[in-house]
Design a protein around this motif. Structure first.
Motif, short mmCIF file in Angstrom:
data_model
loop_
_atom_site.label_atom_id
_atom_site.label_comp_id
_atom_site.label_asym_id
_atom_site.label_seq_id
_atom_site.Cartn_x
_atom_site.Cartn_y
_atom_site.Cartn_z
N ASP A 51 -0.91 14.21 -4.61
CA ASP A 51 0.11 13.26 -4.45
C ASP A 51 1.31 13.64 -5.54
OD1 ASP A 51 2.05 10.94 -4.61
OD2 ASP A 51 0.19 9.61 -4.21
N LYS A 52 2.41 13.80 -5.06
CA LYS A 52 3.45 14.30 -6.04
C LYS A 52 4.09 13.14 -6.87
CE LYS A 52 6.09 17.65 -3.16
NZ LYS A 52 7.26 18.05 -2.82
N MET A 53 4.06 12.24 -6.38
CA MET A 53 4.34 10.83 -7.20
C MET A 53 3.45 10.48 -8.37
SD MET A 53 7.52 9.50 -6.50
CE MET A 53 7.10 7.62 -6.80
N VAL A 70 -9.59 8.87 -2.25
CA VAL A 70 -9.86 7.51 -1.98
C VAL A 70 -8.59 6.73 -2.24
CG1 VAL A 70 -10.27 7.31 -4.46
CG2 VAL A 70 -10.99 5.64 -3.24
N LYS A 71 -8.44 5.66 -1.59
CA LYS A 71 -7.35 4.59 -1.63
C LYS A 71 -8.20 3.04 -2.15
CE LYS A 71 -3.61 6.25 0.42
NZ LYS A 71 -2.36 6.41 -0.17
N PHE A 72 -7.36 2.46 -3.19
CA PHE A 72 -8.02 1.21 -3.67
C PHE A 72 -7.22 0.14 -3.12
CE2 PHE A 72 -8.79 4.52 -7.01
CZ PHE A 72 -10.17 4.23 -6.94
N HIS A 73 -7.79 -0.91 -2.62
CA HIS A 73 -7.29 -2.20 -2.17
C HIS A 73 -7.94 -3.58 -2.85
CE1 HIS A 73 -5.95 -0.21 1.88
NE2 HIS A 73 -7.05 0.92 1.17
N PRO A 91 0.73 -1.22 -0.08
CA PRO A 91 0.02 0.05 0.05
C PRO A 91 0.63 1.29 0.02
CG PRO A 91 0.12 -0.88 2.33
CD PRO A 91 0.71 -1.96 1.32
N ILE A 92 2.14 1.23 0.14
CA ILE A 92 3.12 2.37 0.17
C ILE A 92 4.15 1.87 -0.91
CG2 ILE A 92 2.47 2.92 2.58
CD1 ILE A 92 5.16 1.35 3.11
N SER A 125 -2.32 2.19 -4.12
CA SER A 125 -1.04 2.79 -3.37
C SER A 125 -1.42 4.28 -3.15
CB SER A 125 0.25 2.45 -4.01
OG SER A 125 0.36 1.25 -3.95
N HIS A 126 -1.39 4.89 -4.43
CA HIS A 126 -1.61 6.52 -4.16
C HIS A 126 -2.87 7.04 -3.62
CE1 HIS A 126 1.91 7.28 -6.78
NE2 HIS A 126 1.34 6.45 -7.79
#
Length: 469
Positions: free
Chosen positions: A296-298, A180-183, A99-100, A165-166
């Motif tokens: 998110d910069k990435m 939102v985060k996706f899993h 997740p990171i 992850s992002h």
């Protein structure tokens, strides 16, 4: 020379290979479907998430560092990429099995990848470069801890999770935005190799993952994942004690619980791997109405860099190759000419080759416009100014989630990975581990002095990273 058939055959062979991916070169793919089982339309107007909707999906999993000929079962992060052929065009979710990530600023990414590739003089992998870089980037200790833990060598894609992850964004029909985060949680349970087991597998075959994935699908044992999201209202980002757009951080499940969305099932092996998997071009720039980006910069950098990599590797019109072409009829563009222009887009009228025009060519649809993103000009809004920020989450992972047996294996794996490094680099990395927890530093130091035989790993659906998210 007049044997033109021979010349044609030889000339074609000389051109059969294309550049491999600079990152994630070794990969495995499958086709399948995503079915929505729960209603999240209060968060997003994306048609792919309408209840009961089934969407065709092309998946690719991969290692990060290895070249195309590398062994499948190396200790590495795994890519987990999904292309959804939605009614509004393609949505690509380009993620990993963690997740990171190692860094939060895209400016550091090319340097990080260079440390994972070959040394310019020796042409060999360089643990010295890896740990030297990580020691200078303390934010990486969270990901390195996961990499060196039980989860560092997944048996195959079926037995690992996937994450966007992002931090991304949703918006609903009312124009309200949510972060939102996706899993994607595996339904097969988690399975991982120890270093010793992986060495034995590599001695038998370098294609273990490809064999497992292909054979499972070929025999009807279709792998499945349950999709969840974490949701944060737009204004709540300012209320967190961590940067919610930092790729090296997770969102606590207690504050942002998992919300079930649907099921991903991969049920078909491509008839031609090169056509559908090697030519697959995933990019975060492929979004659809209802799904967007974040500060998110990435992520912001990947929106550019991925599509640009595909233009270099596959060609100007990579997006029209079978693996990448949208299946939605309402996706149009005015791209023109260039190498390998193998499609037509004259929309029934050859005069409609620019925009705007009076000949009935497609026009932009203002109804799908993304709502405004709130920006206040404060460049330091999410700057983490407390010195412990990068150590809080890995400390919780180490002390609260891992049991002693898992910590012992972590110590052993990390000591083995560091063994070729110079004493100077080791000491710099020990200092980082000490900031996470004194026992972490002490455990790796002890393992480096007296390596122990590895224990077999448990097959467990609630292993460290699962609980730590």
């Amino acid at each position: 020379m007049q044997d033109y058939q021979l010349i044609e055959k030889l000339a074609h062979q000389n051109r059969e290979r294309i550049p491999e991916r600079a990152v994630h070169a070794k990969g495995w793919g499958a086709q399948g479907k995503f079915t929505v089982t729960h209603d999240i339309t209060k968060y997003t107007c994306a048609k792919v998430f309408r209840p009961g909707t089934t969407t065709e999906v092309l998946a690719r999993w991969s290692t990060v560092a290895g070249e195309m000929g590398a062994a499948d079962t190396e200790r590495d992060v795994r890519g987990f990429s999904l292309k959804f052929y939605t009614p509004d065009g393609n949505w690509d979710l380009v993620g990993n099995n963690t997740p990171i990530f190692f860094v939060r600023d895209a400016y550091k990414f090319p340097d990080f990848i260079r440390t994972q590739k070959r040394h310019p003089k020796t042409n060999m992998r360089s643990p010295e470069a890896m740990f030297d870089f990580w020691a200078a980037q303390p934010e990486s200790v969270h990901q390195v801890t996961i990499l060196m833990s039980d989860r560092g060598i997944p048996v195959n894609p079926m037995h690992m999770n996937g994450y966007g992850s992002h931090t991304f964004s949703f918006w609903n029909e009312a124009g309200e935005r949510f972060w939102v985060k996706f899993h994607f949680k595996t339904q097969q349970g988690h399975k991982y190799y120890t270093n010793k087991e992986a060495e034995e597998v590599i001695g038998r075959t370098r294609e273990a993952t490809q064999e497992d994935l292909y054979n499972a699908i070929d025999t009807g044992n279709f792998p499945k994942w349950t999709m969840f999201v974490q949701i944060m209202p737009e204004a709540d980002a300012d209320k967190q004690d961590f940067n919610p757009f930092d790729l090296t951080k997770v969102w606590p499940h207690g504050a942002f619980p998992l919300i079930e969305v649907g099921e991903l099932e991969m049920n078909r092996n491509p008839d031609n791997y090169f056509q559908m998997v090697e030519n697959a071009a995933y990019s975060p720039s492929n979004v659809v109405p209802g799904i967007g980006y974040s500060p998110d910069k990435m992520l912001q950098a990947r929106v550019f860099s991925y599509a640009d990599a595909h233009r270099y590797r596959l060609g100007t019109h990579y997006e029209m190759l079978p693996a990448n072409a949208p299946k939605a009829a309402n996706v149009n563009h005015y791209h023109k000419d260039g190498p390998m222009r193998f499609f037509t887009n004259d929309f029934g009228n050859p005069d409609a080759y620019y925009e705007p025009n009076q000949y009935g060519g497609p026009v932009a649809d203002p109804s799908v416009k993304e709502p405004p993103l709130r920006i206040d000009g404060d460049a330091d809004r999410y700057h983490q100014d407390h010195v412990d920020a990068d150590y809080v989450q890995p400390r919780a992972l180490y002390t609260e989630v891992m049991d002693q047996a898992e910590r012992d294996r972590l110590h052993s794996n990390m000591a083995a990975a560091m063994a070729p490094c110079s004493d100077a680099v080791k000491e710099r990395w020990y200092a980082v581990l000490g900031r996470v927890h004194p026992d972490y530093e002490a455990g790796v130091r002890a393992a480096a002095k007296s390596p122990k035989e590895e224990n077999a790993l448990p097959v467990d659906s609630d292993t460290p990273v699962e609980a730590a998210e």
